[in-house]
Design a protein around this motif. Structure first.
Motif, short mmCIF file in Angstrom:
data_model
loop_
_atom_site.label_atom_id
_atom_site.label_comp_id
_atom_site.label_asym_id
_atom_site.label_seq_id
_atom_site.Cartn_x
_atom_site.Cartn_y
_atom_site.Cartn_z
N THR A 21 0.83 -1.20 0.00
CA THR A 21 0.00 0.00 0.00
C THR A 21 0.87 1.25 0.00
O THR A 21 2.08 1.20 0.28
CB THR A 21 -0.92 0.06 1.24
N GLY A 22 0.26 2.38 -0.30
CA GLY A 22 0.89 3.69 -0.15
C GLY A 22 2.20 3.85 -0.87
O GLY A 22 2.37 3.47 -2.03
N ILE A 23 3.18 4.44 -0.17
CA ILE A 23 4.49 4.72 -0.77
C ILE A 23 5.18 3.43 -1.19
O ILE A 23 5.81 3.38 -2.25
CB ILE A 23 5.37 5.49 0.24
N GLY A 24 5.06 2.39 -0.38
CA GLY A 24 5.71 1.13 -0.71
C GLY A 24 5.23 0.57 -2.04
O GLY A 24 6.02 0.11 -2.86
N PRO A 190 9.94 12.07 3.61
CA PRO A 190 8.80 12.72 2.95
C PRO A 190 8.06 13.66 3.88
O PRO A 190 8.07 13.50 5.11
CB PRO A 190 7.90 11.55 2.55
N GLY A 191 7.38 14.61 3.28
CA GLY A 191 6.38 15.38 3.99
C GLY A 191 5.07 14.60 3.97
O GLY A 191 5.07 13.38 3.79
N PRO A 192 3.94 15.27 4.13
CA PRO A 192 2.65 14.56 4.15
C PRO A 192 2.35 13.90 2.82
O PRO A 192 2.50 14.52 1.76
CB PRO A 192 1.65 15.68 4.47
N VAL A 193 1.94 12.64 2.88
CA VAL A 193 1.65 11.87 1.67
C VAL A 193 0.27 11.24 1.83
O VAL A 193 -0.10 10.77 2.92
CB VAL A 193 2.70 10.77 1.45
N ALA A 194 -0.48 11.18 0.75
CA ALA A 194 -1.83 10.63 0.78
C ALA A 194 -1.78 9.11 0.88
O ALA A 194 -1.71 8.39 -0.12
CB ALA A 194 -2.59 11.03 -0.48
N SER A 199 -4.62 10.59 6.89
CA SER A 199 -6.00 10.75 6.44
C SER A 199 -6.84 11.23 7.61
O SER A 199 -6.42 11.15 8.78
CB SER A 199 -6.56 9.42 5.92
N LEU A 200 -8.03 11.70 7.31
CA LEU A 200 -8.92 12.15 8.37
C LEU A 200 -9.32 11.00 9.29
O LEU A 200 -9.68 11.21 10.44
CB LEU A 200 -10.17 12.80 7.76
N GLU A 201 -9.26 9.77 8.77
CA GLU A 201 -9.60 8.61 9.58
C GLU A 201 -8.49 8.26 10.56
O GLU A 201 -8.74 7.75 11.65
CB GLU A 201 -9.89 7.40 8.69
N ILE A 219 -1.07 17.70 0.09
CA ILE A 219 -0.47 16.42 0.46
C ILE A 219 0.00 15.74 -0.81
O ILE A 219 -0.69 15.74 -1.83
CB ILE A 219 -1.50 15.54 1.21
N ALA A 220 1.19 15.15 -0.77
CA ALA A 220 1.78 14.52 -1.95
C ALA A 220 1.07 13.22 -2.30
O ALA A 220 0.42 12.58 -1.46
CB ALA A 220 3.26 14.25 -1.71
N GLU A 221 1.22 12.81 -3.54
CA GLU A 221 0.81 11.48 -3.98
C GLU A 221 1.99 10.53 -3.77
O GLU A 221 3.14 10.94 -3.90
CB GLU A 221 0.40 11.51 -5.45
N PRO A 222 1.72 9.26 -3.47
CA PRO A 222 2.82 8.31 -3.25
C PRO A 222 3.81 8.24 -4.40
O PRO A 222 5.02 8.06 -4.19
CB PRO A 222 2.08 6.98 -3.07
#
Length: 254
Positions: A21-24, A190-194, A199-201, A219-222
């Motif tokens: 998931t995410g950056i990985g 990294p700074g904030p990443v989606a 997330s709000l959750e 917020i950055a994209e991965p």
């Protein structure tokens, strides 16, 4: 005479921890697109790992998936033995797996602290300890450790996370000095990443608002972080040693 350099990873094998998931995931895809054979590490995400494998195979490259808790010495040692036997030695190791928890410091238990440091810092130590010997034997390799801008800035209610990521930066610099020039060790903060963590959750509105105070106000994209990882994995970065690259939207300006 200097040889030509590019972003190609053709013929190389790269392992990404926390790759589903995410950056990985974005890094795994970027490496495969650049020609690498990709080793996927995950924990309890077999379905996601299989889906990712199918996506990478469509790019025409070999890929493998191994389940392991990278905060567990026994799991890491077992996975390393399997990887080296099945996939051969690694050319690139990316220590990406991690967790993020927001909690006031005075409510943070010793168990909270230990869990965060085990997952976000000790895991990097264990993975490097397991895979570095083969790199040393071949006198080549690249290690990329995923830190965070909060490991530099600090932030209230994120003490264990900030401490762990600061530790990743310190460990990166130590390993870079010890194993250069044959093995390149660098970090990405990294700074904030989606991702599911930002997330709000997962975070309070106050924390999200704080993330958006950066100069780029987003917020950055991965994939934007994966681009930095691809650079560090490639020959284009071969003079980088012990560096902390910051795709952070301006949150940190060294």
């Amino acid at each position: 005479m200097m040889t030509a350099m590019n972003l190609s990873l053709t013929g190389r094998t790269a392992l990404v921890s926390g790759a589903c998931t995410g950056i990985g995931r974005a890094m795994a895809v970027a490496f495969a697109q650049a020609g690498a054979k990709v080793v996927i590490n995950h924990l309890g995400q077999a379905t996601l790992a299989h889906t990712l494998q199918e996506e990478l195979r469509q790019l025409g490259h070999e890929t493998w998936a191994f389940e392991a808790d990278v905060s567990s010495s026994a799991d890491v040692q077992h996975m390393a033995a399997q990887v080296l036997q099945t996939c051969g030695p690694l050319d690139v190791l990316v220590n990406n797996a991690g967790i993020l928890r927001e909690k006031p410091f005075l409510q943070t238990s010793e168990a909270d602290w230990n869990h965060m440091l085990a997952t976000d810092l000790t895991s990097v130590f264990l993975m490097c300890k397991a895979f570095l010997p083969a790199m040393v034997a071949r006198q080549q390799g690249v290690i990329i450790n995923i830190a965070s801008d909060l490991g530099i800035l600090g932030r209230g209610q994120f003490a264990p996370y900030c401490a762990a990521k600061a530790g990743v930066i310190g460990l990166t610099r130590s390993l870079a000095r010890e194993f250069a020039p044959q093995i390149r060790v660098n970090a990405i903060a990294p700074g904030p990443v989606a991702t599911t963590m930002v997330s709000l959750e997962a975070m309070s509105q106050t924390a999200i608002d704080k993330e958006l105070e950066i100069p780029q106000h987003r917020i950055a994209e991965p994939q934007e972080i994966a681009a930095t990882a691809l650079f560090l994995a490639s020959d284009l970065s071969r003079f980088y040693c012990g560096q902390v690259l910051g795709p952070n939207g301006g949150s940190v300006m060294p």
